[in-house]
Design an enzyme around this catalytic site. Structure first.
Site, PDB file in Angstrom:
ATOM      1  N   CYS A  88       0.787  -1.214  -0.150  1.00  0.00           N
ATOM      2  CA  CYS A  88      -0.057  -0.146   0.018  1.00  0.00           C
ATOM      3  C   CYS A  88       0.851   1.470   0.115  1.00  0.00           C
ATOM      4  CB  CYS A  88      -0.971   0.085   1.135  1.00  0.00           C
ATOM      5  SG  CYS A  88      -2.364   0.958   0.798  1.00  0.00           S
ATOM      6  N   HIS A 212      -3.212  -5.271   1.550  1.00  0.00           N
ATOM      7  CA  HIS A 212      -2.368  -5.450   2.914  1.00  0.00           C
ATOM      8  C   HIS A 212      -2.653  -7.018   3.337  1.00  0.00           C
ATOM      9  CE1 HIS A 212      -2.117  -1.132   4.419  1.00  0.00           C
ATOM     10  NE2 HIS A 212      -3.333  -1.080   3.503  1.00  0.00           N
ATOM     11  N   GLU A 214      -1.024  -8.178   5.444  1.00  0.00           N
ATOM     12  CA  GLU A 214      -0.585  -8.150   7.045  1.00  0.00           C
ATOM     13  C   GLU A 214      -1.684  -7.964   7.860  1.00  0.00           C
ATOM     14  OE1 GLU A 214      -0.126  -5.668   5.017  1.00  0.00           O
ATOM     15  OE2 GLU A 214      -0.337  -3.906   6.007  1.00  0.00           O
TER      16      GLU A 214
HETATM   17  N1  GLN Z   1      -3.472   6.304   0.842  1.00  0.00           N
HETATM   18  C1  GLN Z   1      -2.105   6.009   1.413  1.00  0.00           C
HETATM   19  C2  GLN Z   1      -1.037   6.656   0.668  1.00  0.00           C
HETATM   20  O1  GLN Z   1      -1.060   6.985  -0.350  1.00  0.00           O
HETATM   21  C3  GLN Z   1      -1.769   4.577   1.373  1.00  0.00           C
HETATM   22  C4  GLN Z   1      -2.986   4.021   2.337  1.00  0.00           C
HETATM   23  C5  GLN Z   1      -2.130   2.556   3.008  1.00  0.00           C
HETATM   24  O2  GLN Z   1      -1.189   2.238   3.275  1.00  0.00           O
HETATM   25  N2  GLN Z   1      -3.513   2.013   3.601  1.00  0.00           N
HETATM   26  O3  GLN Z   1       0.166   6.891   1.410  1.00  0.00           O
END
Ligand code: GLN
Length: 243
Positions: A88, A212, A214
């Site tokens: 992410c 994610h 995790e």
């Molecule tokens: N929107 C976040 C970003 O751009 C990432 C979101 C997340 O890691 N759950 O950094």
């Protein structure tokens, strides 16, 4: 011993460490792993591989800069080419380019020749879980169990997607491996066949997922990634002799 670091500036650090603890036990009894949180260049230097967790990439970049970690991270990924996995916000950090960044821009580590689009699916409230077919898990499971893998329950929270894979520079001769698409999310049946969002990519030792793993109890991707780390440690220069 193979040392796996989790960048611990912000975000889902503990969750990765918990799943890593379970996953390392499944890789091979012959291999010893050490898990460590990374907050300083010294700690990073001791790692053979690194996870950059989810969280907020702008914040993570600011803190990394402040702690003098940004350039060591770039060195780790692009010069030493040690295995790195970004989930992410971690995927955002590993992209060479990002769109929908905050005013004034944000610093990235880079390593993946892609442009990510941040917050592709909207706000926190629009978070969702979707079953995802991941071919790389299937291949492994088919060999082991004779049947394809169950879909992965992918958790998307303000997730980025890969909106563009940068064209290879022709004749650059850098020997850079190509960007492989390892996961595509297709929403229901509304969307036309073949269309979808790229949510998992790999380029050499650099791996990124929009979702994610995790935050699930599913260790499969962690186990898969650790096996690649082991391979890379065996063949690469980061091998720890006599360990
Ligand atoms: N929107 C976040 C970003 O751009 C990432 C979101 C997340 O890691 N759950 O950094």
């Amino acid at each position: 011993t193979i040392t796996i670091g989790v960048l611990a500036l912000q975000g889902g650090v503990v969750e990765h460490l918990n799943l890593l603890r379970r996953a390392t036990a499944q890789v091979s009894p012959a291999i010893e792993f050490a898990l460590t949180e990374v907050r300083t260049p010294d700690q990073l230097a001791r790692c053979d591989a690194l996870i950059i967790p989810g969280g907020e990439s702008t914040t993570m970049a600011i803190v990394a800069r402040r702690l003098g970690l940004l350039d060591p991270l770039r060195e780790f990924v692009k010069v030493q080419r040690k295995p790195v996995w970004g989930t992410c916000a971690g995927l955002v950090m590993l992209a060479e380019q990002a769109s929908a960044v905050k005013q004034g821009g944000q610093e990235l580590v880079g390593g993946l020749d892609v442009r990510v689009l941040r917050n592709r699916f909207g706000t926190q409230l629009q978070s969702f879980v979707a079953p995802l077919e991941l071919g790389f898990l299937s291949e492994e499971e088919k060999e082991e169990k004779g049947k394809p893998a169950a879909p992965f329950r992918a958790v998307f929270i303000r997730a980025p997607v890969v909106e563009e894979i940068m064209a290879e520079e022709e004749g650059a001769g850098g020997g850079k491996p190509p960007v492989e698409v390892l996961g595509v999310y297709r929403k229901g049946d509304a969307e036309a066949e073949g269309k979808g969002d790229i949510v998992a990519v790999r380029q050499g030792n650099v791996f990124g997922t929009s979702f994610h793993p995790e935050l699930t109890g599913d260790v499969r991707i962690h186990v898969w990634w650790l096996r690649q780390v082991v391979d890379s440690a065996r063949h690469g220069k980061s091998i720890v002799q006599g360990a």
